[in-house]
Each structure stands twice: as structure tokens, then as C-alpha cells.
Design a protein around this motif. Structure first.
Motif, PDB file in Angstrom:
ATOM      1  N   THR A  19       0.865  -1.168   0.000  1.00 27.53           N
ATOM      2  CA  THR A  19       0.000   0.000   0.000  1.00 27.53           C
ATOM      3  C   THR A  19       0.903   1.219   0.000  1.00 27.53           C
ATOM      4  OG1 THR A  19      -1.885  -1.035   1.075  1.00 27.53           O
ATOM      5  CG2 THR A  19      -1.598   1.331   1.411  1.00 27.53           C
ATOM      6  N   MET A  20       0.616   2.141  -0.904  1.00 28.56           N
ATOM      7  CA  MET A  20       1.446   3.324  -1.062  1.00 28.56           C
ATOM      8  C   MET A  20       0.646   4.564  -0.707  1.00 28.56           C
ATOM      9  SD  MET A  20       4.210   1.901  -2.042  1.00 28.56           S
ATOM     10  CE  MET A  20       5.165   3.375  -2.429  1.00 28.56           C
ATOM     11  N   GLY A  21       1.268   5.445   0.028  1.00 30.30           N
ATOM     12  CA  GLY A  21       0.576   6.656   0.439  1.00 30.30           C
ATOM     13  C   GLY A  21       1.401   7.898   0.190  1.00 30.30           C
ATOM     14  N   TRP A  22       0.709   9.013   0.095  1.00 30.23           N
ATOM     15  CA  TRP A  22       1.333  10.334   0.036  1.00 30.23           C
ATOM     16  C   TRP A  22       0.867  11.130   1.253  1.00 30.23           C
ATOM     17  CZ3 TRP A  22       5.155  11.864  -3.118  1.00 30.23           C
ATOM     18  CH2 TRP A  22       5.362  11.167  -4.319  1.00 30.23           C
ATOM     19  N   PHE A  23       1.827  11.754   1.903  1.00 29.83           N
ATOM     20  CA  PHE A  23       1.564  12.638   3.025  1.00 29.83           C
ATOM     21  C   PHE A  23       2.269  13.960   2.755  1.00 29.83           C
ATOM     22  CE2 PHE A  23      -0.324   9.819   6.244  1.00 29.83           C
ATOM     23  CZ  PHE A  23      -0.155   8.600   5.616  1.00 29.83           C
ATOM     24  N   ARG A  24       1.926  14.969   3.520  1.00 31.20           N
ATOM     25  CA  ARG A  24       2.614  16.237   3.366  1.00 31.20           C
ATOM     26  C   ARG A  24       2.776  16.895   4.721  1.00 31.20           C
ATOM     27  NH1 ARG A  24      -1.937  20.051   0.306  1.00 31.20           N
ATOM     28  NH2 ARG A  24      -3.188  20.522   2.155  1.00 31.20           N
ATOM     29  N   GLN A  25       3.765  17.750   4.808  1.00 37.09           N
ATOM     30  CA  GLN A  25       4.031  18.476   6.054  1.00 37.09           C
ATOM     31  C   GLN A  25       4.458  19.889   5.731  1.00 37.09           C
ATOM     32  OE1 GLN A  25       6.814  16.527   8.675  1.00 37.09           O
ATOM     33  NE2 GLN A  25       6.009  17.602  10.448  1.00 37.09           N
ATOM     34  N   ALA A  26       3.670  20.830   6.212  1.00 33.75           N
ATOM     35  CA  ALA A  26       3.979  22.244   6.066  1.00 33.75           C
ATOM     36  C   ALA A  26       4.735  22.712   7.309  1.00 33.75           C
ATOM     37  CB  ALA A  26       2.697  23.042   5.876  1.00 33.75           C
ATOM     38  N   PRO A  27       5.493  23.798   7.200  1.00 33.54           N
ATOM     39  CA  PRO A  27       6.245  24.295   8.358  1.00 33.54           C
ATOM     40  C   PRO A  27       5.339  24.545   9.552  1.00 33.54           C
ATOM     41  CG  PRO A  27       6.964  25.385   6.366  1.00 33.54           C
ATOM     42  CD  PRO A  27       5.765  24.581   5.984  1.00 33.54           C
ATOM     43  N   GLY A  28       5.742  24.033  10.699  1.00 27.36           N
ATOM     44  CA  GLY A  28       4.984  24.252  11.911  1.00 27.36           C
ATOM     45  C   GLY A  28       3.741  23.409  12.067  1.00 27.36           C
ATOM     46  N   LEU A  53      -3.447  23.687  -8.164  1.00 28.62           N
ATOM     47  CA  LEU A  53      -2.719  23.856  -6.907  1.00 28.62           C
ATOM     48  C   LEU A  53      -3.015  25.202  -6.276  1.00 28.62           C
ATOM     49  CD1 LEU A  53       0.591  22.142  -7.959  1.00 28.62           C
ATOM     50  CD2 LEU A  53      -0.782  21.531  -5.959  1.00 28.62           C
ATOM     51  N   LYS A  54      -3.019  25.187  -4.946  1.00 25.59           N
ATOM     52  CA  LYS A  54      -3.298  26.383  -4.162  1.00 25.59           C
ATOM     53  C   LYS A  54      -2.088  26.689  -3.275  1.00 25.59           C
ATOM     54  CE  LYS A  54      -8.129  24.881  -3.763  1.00 25.59           C
ATOM     55  NZ  LYS A  54      -9.215  24.533  -2.801  1.00 25.59           N
ATOM     56  N   PRO A  55      -1.949  27.934  -2.850  1.00 26.12           N
ATOM     57  CA  PRO A  55      -0.829  28.252  -1.941  1.00 26.12           C
ATOM     58  C   PRO A  55      -0.822  27.383  -0.682  1.00 26.12           C
ATOM     59  CG  PRO A  55      -1.752  30.266  -2.828  1.00 26.12           C
ATOM     60  CD  PRO A  55      -2.656  29.153  -3.288  1.00 26.12           C
ATOM     61  N   GLU A  56      -1.983  27.004  -0.207  1.00 24.33           N
ATOM     62  CA  GLU A  56      -2.053  26.164   0.997  1.00 24.33           C
ATOM     63  C   GLU A  56      -1.610  24.724   0.758  1.00 24.33           C
ATOM     64  OE1 GLU A  56      -4.472  28.089  -0.301  1.00 24.33           O
ATOM     65  OE2 GLU A  56      -6.458  27.153  -0.047  1.00 24.33           O
ATOM     66  N   ASP A  57      -1.331  24.371  -0.489  1.00 21.76           N
ATOM     67  CA  ASP A  57      -0.762  23.055  -0.791  1.00 21.76           C
ATOM     68  C   ASP A  57       0.758  23.042  -0.609  1.00 21.76           C
ATOM     69  OD1 ASP A  57      -3.087  22.785  -3.503  1.00 21.76           O
ATOM     70  OD2 ASP A  57      -3.221  21.791  -1.554  1.00 21.76           O
ATOM     71  N   THR A  58       1.333  24.183  -0.314  1.00 20.05           N
ATOM     72  CA  THR A  58       2.772  24.269  -0.099  1.00 20.05           C
ATOM     73  C   THR A  58       3.186  23.413   1.089  1.00 20.05           C
ATOM     74  OG1 THR A  58       2.930  26.476  -1.056  1.00 20.05           O
ATOM     75  CG2 THR A  58       4.660  25.806   0.495  1.00 20.05           C
ATOM     76  N   ALA A  59       4.116  22.499   0.849  1.00 25.32           N
ATOM     77  CA  ALA A  59       4.550  21.573   1.891  1.00 25.32           C
ATOM     78  C   ALA A  59       5.645  20.679   1.318  1.00 25.32           C
ATOM     79  CB  ALA A  59       3.397  20.702   2.372  1.00 25.32           C
ATOM     80  N   VAL A  60       6.269  19.925   2.195  1.00 26.57           N
ATOM     81  CA  VAL A  60       7.112  18.813   1.763  1.00 26.57           C
ATOM     82  C   VAL A  60       6.209  17.596   1.632  1.00 26.57           C
ATOM     83  CG1 VAL A  60       9.062  17.316   2.307  1.00 26.57           C
ATOM     84  CG2 VAL A  60       9.141  19.756   2.909  1.00 26.57           C
ATOM     85  N   TYR A  61       6.267  16.967   0.491  1.00 27.64           N
ATOM     86  CA  TYR A  61       5.426  15.799   0.220  1.00 27.64           C
ATOM     87  C   TYR A  61       6.264  14.537   0.361  1.00 27.64           C
ATOM     88  CZ  TYR A  61       1.549  18.666  -1.280  1.00 27.64           C
ATOM     89  OH  TYR A  61       0.499  19.558  -1.291  1.00 27.64           O
ATOM     90  N   TYR A  62       5.725  13.601   1.133  1.00 24.89           N
ATOM     91  CA  TYR A  62       6.413  12.353   1.420  1.00 24.89           C
ATOM     92  C   TYR A  62       5.642  11.172   0.854  1.00 24.89           C
ATOM     93  CZ  TYR A  62       8.986  15.050   4.901  1.00 24.89           C
ATOM     94  OH  TYR A  62       9.764  15.985   5.544  1.00 24.89           O
ATOM     95  N   CYS A  63       6.389  10.240   0.323  1.00 23.50           N
ATOM     96  CA  CYS A  63       5.859   8.964  -0.123  1.00 23.50           C
ATOM     97  C   CYS A  63       6.092   7.933   0.988  1.00 23.50           C
ATOM     98  CB  CYS A  63       6.585   8.543  -1.397  1.00 23.50           C
ATOM     99  SG  CYS A  63       6.207   6.908  -1.999  1.00 23.50           S
ATOM    100  N   ALA A  64       5.134   7.022   1.156  1.00 21.63           N
ATOM    101  CA  ALA A  64       5.264   6.005   2.187  1.00 21.63           C
ATOM    102  C   ALA A  64       4.750   4.669   1.686  1.00 21.63           C
ATOM    103  CB  ALA A  64       4.489   6.424   3.443  1.00 21.63           C
ATOM    104  N   ALA A  65       5.285   3.602   2.254  1.00 25.53           N
ATOM    105  CA  ALA A  65       4.881   2.247   1.857  1.00 25.53           C
ATOM    106  C   ALA A  65       4.586   1.413   3.092  1.00 25.53           C
ATOM    107  CB  ALA A  65       5.988   1.584   1.036  1.00 25.53           C
ATOM    108  N   GLY A  66       3.562   0.596   2.963  1.00 23.83           N
ATOM    109  CA  GLY A  66       3.215  -0.319   4.042  1.00 23.83           C
ATOM    110  C   GLY A  66       2.873  -1.681   3.479  1.00 23.83           C
ATOM    111  N   LEU A  67       3.223  -2.732   4.228  1.00 21.32           N
ATOM    112  CA  LEU A  67       3.035  -4.090   3.744  1.00 21.32           C
ATOM    113  C   LEU A  67       2.039  -4.878   4.592  1.00 21.32           C
ATOM    114  CD1 LEU A  67       6.783  -4.862   3.011  1.00 21.32           C
ATOM    115  CD2 LEU A  67       5.006  -4.249   1.360  1.00 21.32           C
TER     116      LEU A  67
END
Length: 131
Positions: free
Chosen positions: A33-42, A90-104
Motif C-alpha cells: 500500500t502506497m501513500g502520500w503525506f505532506r508536512q507544512a512548516p509548523g 494547486l493552491k498556496p495552501e498546498d505548499t509543503a514537503v510531500y512524502y511517499c510512504a509504503a506499508g506491507l
């Protein structure tokens, strides 16, 4: 050991599109299972989208965060061991670091909307949307 490498981030203007890619190696990609997450400053890391292996062949289901509002699409190419996140409008509020993740693991669908079930993470790719 699964390794994930994201790419495709960058600086864009509001209304533009980006496609993020996440190349996986070291595991049975088709059963992950593959996921996308994001993290904005703070802010805490938040769920964006996931494509969940059903446990049968190459059947998958997808889930999205409410804020996606049909703007993003997650997909995968098992032949390339790659998962994608197509981001439109895309919107300014989409600004973030986007991370890919995997789970088995085999867990209920709802648990894939949190970070706990993902065992492997990429290093992240920066997405910046200017207004």
C-alpha cells in the motif's frame, strides 16, 4: 528493506499542476500500500492520498483527504515500481514537503489514512505554490 525516492516537486503558481513520482526498490511493490503525506512548516504531517492493495492480484482502492476535492489523483505503475500523485489546480495552501510512504500490512482501510501503518518513508520533495 524498501527504499523510496520522491521527485517532481518544485515552485509553481496557483492553478498550475505538478506530478510527483515515488520510485520504490527493495520489496514486492505490487503488494504494498502506497501513500502520500505532506508536512507544512509548523504543522504535523498529514494524509493526502493512498492506494491500497486489496490482497488479491493487482486490485487496489484509493482514498483521499477531504481537502483534495478531486484535484489530486494517486496512481501506480507496478512495472516501474512507481507511484504517482497528479496534483491539479494547486493552491498556496498546498505548499509543503510531500512524502511517499509504503506499508506491507493487511489492516482495515481506515488505518491507511494515518502514518502508523506505513513502515517506509521517502526523504520528501518540496512543493511550493505561489499566489
Amino acid at each position: 528493506q524498501v527504499q523510496l525516492v520522491e521527485s517532481g516537486g518544485g515552485l509553481v503558481q496557483a492553478g498550475d499542476s505538478l506530478r510527483l513520482s515515488c520510485a520504490a526498490s527493495g520489496g514486492t511493490f505490487s503488494r504494498a500500500t502506497m501513500g502520500w503525506f505532506r508536512q507544512a512548516p509548523g504543522r504535523e504531517r498529514e494524509f493526502v492520498a493512498t492506494i491500497i492493495w486489496s490482497g488479491y492480484s493487482t486490485r487496489y482502492s484509493t482514498r483521499y483527504a477531504d481537502f483534495v476535492s478531486d484535484r489530486f489523483t494517486i496512481s501506480r505503475d507496478n512495472a516501474k515500481n512507481t507511484v504517482y500523485l497528479q496534483m491539479n489546480s494547486l493552491k498556496p495552501e498546498d505548499t509543503a514537503v510531500y512524502y511517499c510512504a509504503a506499508g506491507l500490512r493487511r489492516v482495515p482501510v481506515s488505518q491507511w489514512l494515518g502514518t502508523a501503518q506505513y513502515d517506509y518513508w521517502g526523504q520528501g520533495t518540496q512543493v511550493t505554490v505561489s499566489s
